[in-house]
Each structure stands twice: as C-alpha cells, then as structure tokens.
Write a protein that holds these residues in place. Structure first.
Motif, short mmCIF file in Angstrom:
data_model
loop_
_atom_site.label_atom_id
_atom_site.label_comp_id
_atom_site.label_asym_id
_atom_site.label_seq_id
_atom_site.Cartn_x
_atom_site.Cartn_y
_atom_site.Cartn_z
N MET A 1 34.08 24.68 30.98
CA MET A 1 33.56 25.79 30.18
C MET A 1 34.68 26.30 29.29
SD MET A 1 31.63 29.27 31.45
CE MET A 1 33.08 29.92 32.28
N PRO A 2 34.43 26.52 28.00
CA PRO A 2 35.48 26.98 27.09
C PRO A 2 36.01 28.35 27.51
CG PRO A 2 33.56 26.19 25.89
CD PRO A 2 33.16 26.27 27.30
N GLN A 3 37.31 28.55 27.42
CA GLN A 3 37.92 29.83 27.72
C GLN A 3 37.66 30.79 26.55
OE1 GLN A 3 39.40 30.51 30.66
NE2 GLN A 3 38.77 28.45 31.28
N GLU A 4 37.72 32.10 26.88
CA GLU A 4 37.45 33.10 25.85
C GLU A 4 38.47 32.99 24.72
OE1 GLU A 4 37.36 37.95 25.62
OE2 GLU A 4 36.36 36.95 27.32
N SER A 5 39.72 32.65 25.08
CA SER A 5 40.75 32.51 24.05
C SER A 5 40.42 31.37 23.09
CB SER A 5 42.12 32.27 24.70
OG SER A 5 42.08 31.11 25.52
N ASP A 6 39.82 30.29 23.63
CA ASP A 6 39.43 29.17 22.77
C ASP A 6 38.33 29.58 21.81
OD1 ASP A 6 41.27 27.55 24.09
OD2 ASP A 6 39.78 26.93 25.59
N LEU A 7 37.39 30.38 22.31
CA LEU A 7 36.27 30.82 21.47
C LEU A 7 36.75 31.74 20.35
CD1 LEU A 7 33.51 31.48 24.15
CD2 LEU A 7 33.73 29.52 22.63
N GLU A 12 33.64 32.83 13.00
CA GLU A 12 32.49 33.67 13.38
C GLU A 12 31.16 32.91 13.22
OE1 GLU A 12 29.92 36.69 14.49
OE2 GLU A 12 32.05 36.33 14.88
N PRO A 13 30.92 32.19 12.12
CA PRO A 13 29.66 31.43 12.02
C PRO A 13 29.50 30.41 13.15
CG PRO A 13 30.69 31.61 9.87
CD PRO A 13 31.70 32.10 10.85
N THR A 14 30.60 29.79 13.56
CA THR A 14 30.53 28.80 14.64
C THR A 14 30.19 29.46 15.97
OG1 THR A 14 32.16 27.40 13.52
CG2 THR A 14 31.80 27.00 15.86
N ARG A 15 30.83 30.63 16.24
CA ARG A 15 30.52 31.35 17.48
C ARG A 15 29.04 31.79 17.51
NH1 ARG A 15 35.72 33.83 16.68
NH2 ARG A 15 34.68 35.69 15.80
N PHE A 16 28.56 32.26 16.36
CA PHE A 16 27.17 32.71 16.27
C PHE A 16 26.20 31.54 16.47
CE2 PHE A 16 23.52 33.77 13.34
CZ PHE A 16 22.90 34.65 14.21
N LYS A 17 26.52 30.41 15.81
CA LYS A 17 25.68 29.21 15.96
C LYS A 17 25.67 28.74 17.40
CE LYS A 17 25.15 24.51 14.17
NZ LYS A 17 25.71 23.47 13.25
N GLU A 112 30.29 39.40 15.67
CA GLU A 112 30.21 40.57 14.80
C GLU A 112 28.92 41.34 15.11
OE1 GLU A 112 30.47 39.30 10.78
OE2 GLU A 112 32.58 38.70 10.92
N ARG A 113 28.90 42.59 14.68
CA ARG A 113 27.80 43.48 15.07
C ARG A 113 26.43 42.93 14.70
NH1 ARG A 113 25.10 47.93 12.86
NH2 ARG A 113 24.56 49.53 14.40
N ASN A 114 26.27 42.46 13.46
CA ASN A 114 24.96 41.95 13.02
C ASN A 114 24.58 40.68 13.77
OD1 ASN A 114 24.65 44.04 11.21
ND2 ASN A 114 25.45 42.87 9.45
N HIS A 115 25.56 39.80 13.98
CA HIS A 115 25.28 38.57 14.72
C HIS A 115 24.95 38.87 16.18
CE1 HIS A 115 27.57 35.82 11.68
NE2 HIS A 115 26.36 36.17 11.26
N ARG A 116 25.66 39.86 16.77
CA ARG A 116 25.39 40.24 18.15
C ARG A 116 23.98 40.80 18.28
NH1 ARG A 116 28.79 44.85 19.39
NH2 ARG A 116 30.46 43.36 18.93
#
Length: 483
Positions: A1-7, A12-17, A112-116
């Motif tokens: 599982m990816p670590q939070e530091s890696d994420l 931001e677009p990749t994290r949202f996707k 980000e707030r809108n993505h969240r």
C-alpha cells in the motif's frame, strides 16, 4: 500500500483520479480497492465470497433451464426466500463498509477542498445507491415470502390425473348486502401437464340438480341432485358453497367445506378430478388489476356499470383493445344488467385470458409488491407452495398456445334440467380435441382434426400452435373480439 509521503509526491489531479478510481473499482468489483491499495486479506475474502454467490446463482440459472418447474418450486419456498433476504441485507451492509474503506484509502485529507467534496459526494451517492438497490430487492423478496406463506399453505400435493391438472377457478362476490363469499362464477381450467395447453370449462352458476360423487356427505344428503322443497335460487350450483359452509357438521375436520363440496359437484358434473381450487374475490379484484397496470381486451357490446338492485352509474363502451383499469375490469367481469349469465361467463373468460397473456415477467418484477399485497386480499387457494413452480412453468408454456373453451349452456344444455352424461361427453371431446392439437404440432401436421380415438400424450412440448381450429371448441380470443 502506498505510504502517505509517496502520495504527497503525486500531483493533485493524480491523487484525485486515484481516489475516484478506488470508488469505481468498489462499485464494479467489490474488494478490488482493498486488493490494490488496502488490506489484501479483506479483498481476497470478499472475492471468494462473491465467487461463491455467483457460482450459486449460475447453478440455479442452469437448473432453471434444465428443470424449470422443480427449480422454481425450490426457490419460492418461504425459508429459501428468507435466506435470500438475509443475504441481500448483509451484502448491502458489507458493500457500504467497502465504500467507506475505499474512500479512506483515497486519502481525502490530501485532496484539495473541491476535489475532497467531489470524492465525498461520489462515495455517498455510490454507497447509497447500492444500499437502496439491495434493500429494495430484499423487500421484494420479503413480499414474495409473505405472499407465498399467507396464500399457499402446507396443503397436500395433488398428482396430475390422466396427464392433466384440473384447477377450479371460482369468482366469489363479497359485495354489499351479501352474506359471506359466494362463488358467482365457476370455471374449470383443465391443463395439459406436459404442454400447458388449457381448456376452460365454464359452469353456469344457475345449473340445477347438480350431482355429487357417491360416498360423499353431499351425495348422502342429496342422492338425486342438489335440490329440496322450496329451495328457490339456493339450490343452484353456486348455492353449494353456501350450503356446505352453513352445515360444517357434515364435514368434520374440513377447513373449507364450501370449497370441498363445490369441487365434488364439479367433479360429478364434468367427470374430471379437480386437483386444486382458486377462489378470487371479485369485489377486491380492483386492486389486483390496478397493481398490474390494467388490462387490454376487446369489448363487443356496451356493458353497464351497476344495475340489478342498484342504479346504473355508467357504461363500458365497445371497442377494440380497450384499456380497463381495476374498477372497469371488475365491472366488465361482474355486470349482470341487460345480459345473461352465459354472456357474463364469456366476459369473465376474456378477463382471465387477458391476465394470462398480458402479465409479463417485467411487470411482475417491477410491480411485485403491489401485486403480492393485492393478491393476499383477493386469492384463496389450496395449491401448495411446493407446486407453484409446476404451474408457473405451465403458465409460461400456455402463453404460446391458444386457449379453448366449452360451456354447458343452452341450447345444448338446459341448466334447469341438465343432461349430465352429455356434459361429461362434451367435456371429454373438448379435451381430446385440445390434446390432438399438441399431437398435430408434434407430428408437424396442420390438418383439421376430429375427435381422436386415442388421447395419448405427446412425448415433448409443441414448438408452435396449429393455425387451424377444431370444431365445437371455441377459441377464447374469438369470443372476445369486438363487434
């Protein structure tokens, strides 16, 4: 599982996707989000569980294709339906938990707030949609279980007689100014146990002097037929039910003496063994017709609404392919004003045939709760739940075949002084001609048939219906054709 530091190192677009992908993975393949980014042990357990459930569903589907009747008999049992209901509820809860976990694995706090907000709304909508769908399915299954348990009890299973199931359909009228439920219409549906081809035998309610089989309590009481001094209208066929109900002491241990005595009379009249009965309360018929969305049929003449002891409130006008809601369908079947009992019998056959032909599986599925709720108030029967699949199977087959009918009415039969041997002969001929149609279909013959010397059963179900009719056997569809 990816670590939070890696994420955090991802854009931001990749994290949202990634967050949305985990949610969609949970929707399409529950447990896949956990396999990809969470607790793999949980994901594998979910997959094994889903694979097991899918295997069971596939097995049941295959069995339904091979042995449709017995499979339906099994799956409509109340205990099995309760198991399905419990499984659906557990699936709803488990799937919702997986959505919550998939949302957690998407690390919404890193978005980000809108993505969240978008991820949160998507998760809520998907989880809520799945839960609502599964809970709705569980309520449909619950309605089916309640319906089967309340209408179809633990009655004894009856075997086909000479390759046929004979079911007595009674239209009871419990309207105002009536004492109890009295069968004002009686039709014996004789169904071929292999093909489902049906002959409807309409029995006039005003048939007098009806006999009973020897050895029965009613025969001992009325050895010369159902009649006594000053019996007036009470000594007709439709009075048998009321008489037996009012004299329960003649039928010790019998739950429904009226139904038993009536089926015994019908057996003596027609010469056929009655396997089961179905009583339909015509006064409560409205809700059932409305539950299936109404029926379409041809109205050949103007039919009064009301009359015979009450004002006429209106008319059902003639026309082809008329759509009737529950209220108008009930009066189409029930109306007596300005018509004979025999015409009324024909109209009731039209309604029964319309229900048979127009009740599609999609209608049953989408409106099942309403149908089940209405049916519990309308239907009374001694068909056991263990035999439901058999009749569902036959009903599906009969939809592809023409329904024939015979009614012992004037001028052939005088209802005040019936020739019962002639009636039994005509019933046997009608059934023999109906069976000959299946034999002709099996042999690929379209020749006009006459009364056959043998009524041997075909070895397989017919693939088509012959286009030519047989003499003296009315096709119900032609009776219902508008003028």
């Amino acid at each position: 599982m990816p670590q939070e530091s890696d994420l955090r190192n991802l854009s931001e677009p990749t994290r949202f996707k990634r967050a949305l992908t985990l949610l969609l993975m949970t929707l399409v393949v529950p447990g896949s989000a956990q396999i990809a980014a969470g607790n793999k042990r949980v994901g594998r357990f979910v997959w094994r569980l889903l694979a097991s459930l899918l295997a069971i569903v596939v097995l049941i589907a295959v069995l339904a294709l091979i042995w449709r009747g017995p499979t339906i008999n099994f799956i409509v049992q109340p205990w099995f339906l309760r198991v399905i209901q419990a499984v659906l509820v557990v699936l709803a809860i488990g799937w919702a938990v997986l959505f919550v976990d998939a949302y957690r694995l998407g690390k919404p706090l890193l978005l980000e707030r809108n993505h969240r907000l978008t991820a949160s709304i998507t998760d809520a909508v998907l989880a809520l949609g799945v839960v609502i769908a599964l809970v709705w399915a569980s309520t449909v299954v619950s309605a089916q279980a309640d319906f089967v348990a309340s209408v179809f009890g633990g009655h004894a299973k009856s075997k086909a007689d000479k390759g046929r199931y004979n079911v007595l359909l009674m239209g009871g009228d419990s309207g105002k100014n009536r004492t109890g439920l009295r069968p004002d219409s009686m039709t014996l549906a004789s169904i071929d146990a292999e093909t489902g081809r049906t002959v409807l035998i309409g029995l006039p309610r005003n048939m007098a002097k009806v006999p009973f089989p020897e050895g029965t309590a009613m025969h001992d009481k009325f050895p010369d037929g159902f009649q006594w001094d000053d019996c007036a209208a009470n000594c007709f066929l439709n009075g048998v039910y009321t008489y037996a109900t009012q004299h329960k002491d003649m039928f010790p241990g019998v739950t429904d003496p009226g139904a038993l005595a009536t089926r015994q009379a019908v057996e003596a009249i027609t010469g056929l063994k009655v396997n089961y009965f179905v009583m339909i309360d015509i006064a409560s018929f409205v809700n059932l017709i409305n539950a299936v969305g109404g029926i379409n049929l041809d109205v050949g003449k103007r039919v009064p609404i009301g009359g015979v002891g009450s004002p006429i409130y209106g008319y059902i006008t003639p026309g082809k392919n008329k759509h009737l809601d529950g209220y108008h369908a009930m009066w189409f079947a029930r109306s007596r004003a300005g018509s004979t009992d025999y015409e009324r019998m024909t109209r009731q056959k039209c309604v029964m045939t319309a229900m048979l032909n127009q009740l599609e599986p999609r209608t049953v599925l989408t409106k099942f709760q309403g149908i089940a709720a209405a049916s519990k108030q309308v239907v009374k029967t001694d068909i056991p739940s263990s035999h439901l699949g058999t009749f569902v199977d036959l009903a599906l087959d009969s939809k592809k075949l023409k329904v024939s009918s015979f009614s012992p009415v004037p001028p052939l039969i005088k209802t005040g002084n019936p020739d019962f041997p002639l009636i039994r002969t005509k019933v046997a001929q009608a059934i023999a001609r109906s069976e000959a149609l299946d034999k002709a279909a099996e042999d690929g013959s379209d020749q006009k048939t006459t009364t056959p010397k043998s009524t041997a059963k075909p070895s397989k179900k017919p693939t088509s219906t012959p286009t030519k009719s047989t003499p003296d056997v009315d096709d119900v569809a032609s009776i219902c054709t508008a003028a």
